[in-house]
Design a protein around this motif. Structure first.
Motif, short mmCIF file in Angstrom:
data_model
loop_
_atom_site.label_atom_id
_atom_site.label_comp_id
_atom_site.label_asym_id
_atom_site.label_seq_id
_atom_site.Cartn_x
_atom_site.Cartn_y
_atom_site.Cartn_z
N MET A 1 0.84 -1.20 0.00
CA MET A 1 0.00 0.00 0.00
C MET A 1 0.88 1.25 0.00
SD MET A 1 -2.89 1.23 2.76
CE MET A 1 -3.92 -0.21 2.46
N ARG A 2 0.57 2.18 -0.91
CA ARG A 2 1.31 3.44 -0.93
C ARG A 2 0.84 4.32 0.22
NH1 ARG A 2 0.56 5.99 -6.60
NH2 ARG A 2 2.26 7.37 -5.93
N TRP A 3 1.74 5.19 0.67
CA TRP A 3 1.52 6.00 1.87
C TRP A 3 0.89 7.35 1.53
CZ3 TRP A 3 4.30 5.36 6.88
CH2 TRP A 3 4.82 4.07 7.03
N ASP A 4 0.15 7.88 2.50
CA ASP A 4 -0.21 9.29 2.49
C ASP A 4 0.91 10.04 3.20
OD1 ASP A 4 -3.74 9.90 2.52
OD2 ASP A 4 -2.71 8.17 1.69
N ILE A 5 1.04 11.33 2.90
CA ILE A 5 2.01 12.16 3.61
C ILE A 5 1.35 13.45 4.05
CG2 ILE A 5 2.92 13.14 1.44
CD1 ILE A 5 5.65 13.40 2.96
N GLN A 50 6.79 5.78 -3.17
CA GLN A 50 6.07 5.21 -2.01
C GLN A 50 4.84 6.02 -1.62
OE1 GLN A 50 9.22 6.24 -1.99
NE2 GLN A 50 10.59 4.59 -1.33
N LEU A 51 4.76 7.27 -2.09
CA LEU A 51 3.74 8.19 -1.61
C LEU A 51 2.60 8.36 -2.62
CD1 LEU A 51 6.10 10.90 -0.08
CD2 LEU A 51 5.10 8.90 1.05
N ALA A 52 1.38 8.40 -2.10
CA ALA A 52 0.22 8.55 -2.96
C ALA A 52 -0.42 9.92 -2.79
CB ALA A 52 -0.79 7.44 -2.67
N HIS A 53 -1.05 10.15 -1.64
CA HIS A 53 -1.81 11.38 -1.43
C HIS A 53 -1.07 12.31 -0.47
CE1 HIS A 53 -5.00 9.27 -3.45
NE2 HIS A 53 -5.00 8.32 -2.52
N CYS A 54 -1.06 13.59 -0.81
CA CYS A 54 -0.37 14.60 -0.01
C CYS A 54 -1.39 15.51 0.65
CB CYS A 54 0.58 15.41 -0.89
SG CYS A 54 1.50 16.69 -0.02
N ALA A 95 -5.38 16.64 10.14
CA ALA A 95 -5.15 15.99 8.85
C ALA A 95 -5.43 14.50 8.93
CB ALA A 95 -3.71 16.23 8.40
N LEU A 96 -5.02 13.86 10.02
CA LEU A 96 -5.23 12.42 10.18
C LEU A 96 -6.72 12.08 10.22
CD1 LEU A 96 -2.44 11.57 12.78
CD2 LEU A 96 -2.60 10.68 10.44
N ALA A 97 -7.51 12.99 10.76
CA ALA A 97 -8.95 12.75 10.85
C ALA A 97 -9.59 12.56 9.48
CB ALA A 97 -9.63 13.89 11.60
N GLY A 98 -8.96 13.09 8.44
CA GLY A 98 -9.50 12.96 7.09
C GLY A 98 -8.85 11.86 6.28
N ILE A 99 -8.04 11.04 6.93
CA ILE A 99 -7.35 9.93 6.25
C ILE A 99 -7.83 8.62 6.85
CG2 ILE A 99 -5.11 8.90 5.72
CD1 ILE A 99 -3.86 11.68 6.10
N ASP A 100 -8.18 7.66 6.02
CA ASP A 100 -8.64 6.36 6.52
C ASP A 100 -7.65 5.79 7.51
OD1 ASP A 100 -10.86 6.53 4.95
OD2 ASP A 100 -10.11 5.19 3.37
N ALA A 101 -8.14 5.25 8.62
CA ALA A 101 -7.29 4.77 9.70
C ALA A 101 -6.37 3.64 9.28
CB ALA A 101 -8.15 4.32 10.88
N ARG A 173 -3.03 2.31 15.29
CA ARG A 173 -2.76 2.52 16.71
C ARG A 173 -1.69 3.58 16.93
NH1 ARG A 173 -5.27 2.45 21.41
NH2 ARG A 173 -3.78 2.30 23.14
N GLY A 174 -0.83 3.79 15.96
CA GLY A 174 0.23 4.77 16.10
C GLY A 174 -0.27 6.19 16.27
N ARG A 175 -1.51 6.44 15.87
CA ARG A 175 -2.08 7.79 16.01
C ARG A 175 -2.23 8.19 17.47
NH1 ARG A 175 -6.44 8.68 11.13
NH2 ARG A 175 -5.30 7.57 9.49
N VAL A 176 -2.34 7.18 18.35
CA VAL A 176 -2.47 7.46 19.78
C VAL A 176 -1.27 8.24 20.29
CG1 VAL A 176 -2.57 6.41 22.08
CG2 VAL A 176 -3.96 5.47 20.21
N LEU A 177 -0.08 7.84 19.86
CA LEU A 177 1.12 8.50 20.35
C LEU A 177 1.28 9.90 19.75
CD1 LEU A 177 3.41 7.96 22.32
CD2 LEU A 177 4.83 7.28 20.38
#
Length: 260
Positions: A1-5, A50-54, A95-101, A173-177
């Motif tokens: 899976m390609r990453w968001d940044i 590696q990156l898809a959506h910015c 920003a994370l709130a708008g990206i699928d978990a 789970r990494g979003r917690v930190l």
């Protein structure tokens, strides 16, 4: 899976010292080697396989409106723009709130002018046993290559490590930190305060005695926040150099000029 940044681009506008030194309307448009900071990092990001959506968080709407070139740069980049919050962590969480978990996400800053594909590759290499990876580099590598560069370092296990403004969220789970970092983000230039805020007084005592290793620090974070967190140790000295100050601006200009 390609990453968001996520690119954190919060800006103080023309009052920023870097913007003033560069004669720009805001820090994001400060020119380095003939190219604005934000344009430089977007060029690197948009060409990384590696990156898809910015997602660009900042500058604020009024700054963007006052800088047509900046507005055009954002519009033509294909990135999603969001207004910044009152802190980098809050901006990242918005920003994370708008990206699928379930999507992996790389977080960096708009002033990471020396970001390269190799750094992105190191951060985005899949790790099934890690929820969040923090980009670090041995300060000795930075000091050896750029002895005049003054970088904040946290001393773990007798060695100093510099942050690289790179955070890789491998699992949801990494979003917690990321959210937990709010408690110490204002102390990021004071490593001892970061240790006490994130790991507690016992860890601070070991840190003060130079008995807190990098392995102990990250295992402590993992236990305390129930998140699998680990360092990604980078090897390129430029990974630690961002543009916080006018001195940084001149240093990055010199590095880029030497490459041509």
């Amino acid at each position: 899976m390609r990453w968001d940044i996520i690119i954190l681009a919060g800006d103080r506008g023309a009052d920023d010292p870097v913007a003033q030194a560069a004669g720009a309307g805001c820090k994001a448009m400060a020119s380095i080697a003939g190219q604005p900071l934000l344009a430089r990092i977007l060029e690197t990001v948009n060409s990384a396989p590696q990156l898809a959506h910015c997602h660009i968080v900042g500058p604020s709407a009024d700054i963007v409106a006052a800088n047509p070139t900046l507005a055009s740069l954002i519009a033509t980049s294909g990135a999603r723009w969001l207004a910044p919050e009152d802190s980098p962590v809050a901006s990242a969480m918005t920003a994370l709130a708008g990206i699928d978990a379930d999507r992996p996400v790389l977080i960096t800053t708009a002033d990471h002018a020396l970001l390269t594909h190799d750094m992105i590759t190191a951060m985005c290499t899949p790790r099934d046993d890690v929820d969040l990876a923090v980009g670090l580099i041995d300060r000795a590598r930075v000091s050896s290559a750029y002895p005049e560069s003054r970088r904040t370092a946290i001393k773990l296990g007798g060695r100093g490590y510099c942050g690289c403004n790179l955070f890789a969220i491998h699992k949801a789970r990494g979003r917690v930190l990321v959210d937990a970092w709010r408690r110490v983000e204002d102390e990021r230039k004071h490593p001892a305060r970061v240790v006490s805020g994130m790991l507690g007084w016992g860890a601070l005592a070991r840190y003060a005695l130079r008995r807190l290793s990098i392995e102990q620090a990250f295992s402590g974070l993992s236990r305390r926040f129930d998140v699998r967190v680990a360092p990604t140790l980078l090897t390129t000295p430029e990974a630690a150099i961002d543009v916080d100050t006018v001195a940084d601006l001149r240093q990055v200009e010199a590095i880029l000029s030497a490459r041509h």
